[in-house]
Design an enzyme around this catalytic site. Structure first.
Site, PDB file in Angstrom:
ATOM      1  CG  ASP A 190      13.472  -0.353  56.657  1.00  0.00           C
ATOM      2  OD1 ASP A 190      14.280   0.548  56.355  1.00  0.00           O
ATOM      3  OD2 ASP A 190      12.499  -0.661  55.941  1.00  0.00           O
ATOM      4  CG  ASP A 191      11.810  -2.953  60.973  1.00  0.00           C
ATOM      5  OD1 ASP A 191      11.199  -2.007  60.443  1.00  0.00           O
ATOM      6  OD2 ASP A 191      11.620  -4.145  60.663  1.00  0.00           O
ATOM      7  CG  HIS A 228      10.256   1.991  59.144  1.00  0.00           C
ATOM      8  ND1 HIS A 228       9.783   1.864  57.862  1.00  0.00           N
ATOM      9  CD2 HIS A 228      10.341   0.717  59.618  1.00  0.00           C
ATOM     10  CE1 HIS A 228       9.588   0.577  57.590  1.00  0.00           C
ATOM     11  NE2 HIS A 228       9.909  -0.142  58.639  1.00  0.00           N
ATOM     12  CG  HIS A 276       6.770  -1.929  61.546  1.00  0.00           C
ATOM     13  ND1 HIS A 276       6.224  -2.943  60.787  1.00  0.00           N
ATOM     14  CD2 HIS A 276       7.942  -1.612  60.954  1.00  0.00           C
ATOM     15  CE1 HIS A 276       7.050  -3.234  59.796  1.00  0.00           C
ATOM     16  NE2 HIS A 276       8.094  -2.434  59.861  1.00  0.00           N
ATOM     17  CG  HIS A 336      14.983  -5.391  58.204  1.00  0.00           C
ATOM     18  ND1 HIS A 336      15.008  -5.942  56.942  1.00  0.00           N
ATOM     19  CD2 HIS A 336      13.789  -4.764  58.329  1.00  0.00           C
ATOM     20  CE1 HIS A 336      13.855  -5.670  56.339  1.00  0.00           C
ATOM     21  NE2 HIS A 336      13.099  -4.951  57.142  1.00  0.00           N
TER      22      HIS A 336
HETATM   23 ZN    ZN Z   1       9.873  -2.261  58.825  1.00  0.00          ZN
END
Ligand code: ZN
Length: 506
Positions: free
Chosen positions: A297-298, A348, A352, A439
């Protein structure tokens, strides 16, 4: 007893404050001023004349329940400062929470936390800093903890040993051996410790070599007091030159350029790959094969994501990257590379946010913008959504017209920032059909990945994308919009088909 502690604290404070000579005068004044007030918090920033471009930020707090003083260096560029704020903030929070819980009516002095630092070296290329934190609690021995940070200023990233050394080199073994040879030349060590003891303290683990600095193109490894022998020996440092390490150093690191060294060993990787390919073939006929999906993620992150892609390629493993629109916009070429290497891109959100705080229209906008950007960069729009923080409620589900993907193995890599801890989470939680959450924004996550993948394959797992794991790649009609998936649903035959699809993508 109390007097003894007071003396110790005073001596420590003096020592600690003298480390930041520039602003120690100011500080003492402030400290006294706050004498009569309660819960005084002050913060100040002072330039460090010895190191242009570096400021000291100090936060002081004196209250009934606890007292702290914290100093940290701040430099230009967001990445360093952000990490410092996060780390120091967490140290303070943890300390304050514990202090509040332990407050006794007959307590004569509140608990104290003091964090100070020493700049080990600072150049245009890198900065290395050692922090010491002291926690005093009435009736308990003083707790002292060392933390070190080395930072690549050009690439704006925190350094781990894996940034310096070639991935396939046994650098920990080498560091262990060199440290042993150098430490045994230290008279204090020779007199007080046996060779066997020193060897045992130098096991080639990341933990044993976690404190290091970069100085004048040398790598300095620090063993904090008590790690190798009794505390009385104090901190121990060994210095390693580029020459001593050149065959295992990456060609270009903050230590400087290393000339290519002829490598003795012949292509190890292609052999591994062949083995893996034959495993793949066996998998189709093997109904007992186990599968997991790795998800990141991210990202994409400018340096961590490419490292992760390199490691995935080494194992011929495929993963799903749940990207942020803001990051994807900055690094579209990394997305392109990921897709061309057989990985999947999920959505995603754009920036955020907590989706629960947005209207349905705003949620849709967060997703639409990211979809468009990913499709523009890679030619493929994301087929899956992972809401930030894995947050799901009825309004969120209703706003998302794609399958919603959570996870069943949470590595908590953002929290531990420790490859051993990440590995332990995977080992203790993974099972057939799991979706693993990581991540691609922390270098420690990249550092853990080689070992995690090696272990997964040794355990007989095949590492695939989320859509492959869930069977969506081959049967798109089984993907239900707004439905939450945390792992593979009860085992069915879709995986063998999915695997064919996987091979056809290569
Ligand atoms: Zn995230």
């Amino acid at each position: 007893m109390r007097k003894l502690y007071t003396v110790i604290i005073m001596v420590l404070l003096m020592a600690v404050l003298s480390a930041c000579q520039v602003n120690s005068v100011n500080e003492n004044v402030k400290w006294e001023k706050s004498d009569k007030k309660k819960n005084v918090v002050s913060s100040s920033t002072t330039p460090l004349s010895e190191y242009p471009g570096i400021d000291i930020e100090s936060i002081l707090m004196e209250g009934d329940e606890f007292v702290y003083s914290v100093h940290m260096p701040k430099i230009e560029g967001a990445a360093w400062n952000q990490e410092m704020d996060l780390w120091i903030g967490k140290e303070i929070d943890d300390f304050a929470r514990e202090a509040k819980g332990m407050s006794q009516p007959d307590q004569k002095r509140p608990p104290e936390l003091h964090i100070d630092f020493e700049i080990y070296s600072a150049s245009e290329k890198s900065i290395s800093v050692k922090f010491e934190s002291f926690v005093f609690r009435e009736g308990e021995p003083l707790q002292v903890e060392t933390s070190t940070y080395s930072f690549d200023r050009e690439n704006e990233e925190f350094l781990t040993l894996s940034h310096l050394f070639k991935d396939d080199s046994s650098y920990l073994e080498r560091l262990s051996e060199l440290s042993f040879q150098k430490l045994m030349k230290n008279p204090k060590i020779k007199e007080q410790l046996t060779e066997e003891h020193v060897r045992q303290s130098l096991e080639p683990t990341v933990e044993n070599f976690k404190h290091f600095f970069i100085k004048d193109e040398k790598l300095i490894v620090l063993f904090e007091a008590g790690r190798i022998g009794p505390h009385s020996i104090g901190d121990l440092e060994i210095e390693l030159t580029k020459d001593e390490l050149k065959d295992i150093l990456k060609q270009e690191t903050v230590l400087g350029i290393v000339e290519e060294v002829e490598e003795a060993k012949e292509p190890k990787e292609p052999v591994e790959k062949e083995e893996k390919d034959s495993k793949d073939d066996a998998a189709v006929v093997d109904p007992n094969k186990k599968y997991v999906a790795l998800s990141f993620d991210d990202g994409p992150h400018k340096s961590v994501t490419p490292r992760i892609l390199d490691i995935l390629a080494k194992y011929d493993a495929h993963a799903t990257f749940f990207v942020l629109g803001t990051q994807a916009e900055a690094y579209p070429e990394i997305l392109k590379r990921a897709v061309s290497e057989g990985h999947e891109i999920g959505n995603h959100s754009w920036s955020h946010p907590y989706l629960s705080k947005l209207s349905q229209g705003q949620i849709k906008e967060q997703l639409r913008k990211t979809d468009e950007l990913v499709a523009g960069a890679t030619g493929v729009a994301p087929g899956l959504v992972r809401p930030p923080y894995g947050e799901v409620n009825e309004a969120i589900k209703a706003s998302i017209n794609k399958p919603i993907i959570k996870w069943s193995v949470d590595t908590r890599d953002w929290e531990s920032r420790n490859p051993n801890a990440i590995m332990a989470k995977v080992q203790s939680q993974v099972k057939d059909g799991a979706i693993i959450l990581m991540h691609d924004t922390y270098s420690t996550t990249a550092e853990s990945l080689d070992r995690v993948l090696k272990w997964l394959y040794e355990e007989g797992y095949e590492v695939v994308t989320v859509s492959e794991l869930l069977g969506f790649s081959t049967n798109p009609e089984i993907a239900i919009a707004g439905k939450v998936y945390s792992a593979q649903e009860p085992k069915n035959s879709s995986m063998n088909v999915a695997l064919d699809e996987k091979s056809s993508k290569k």
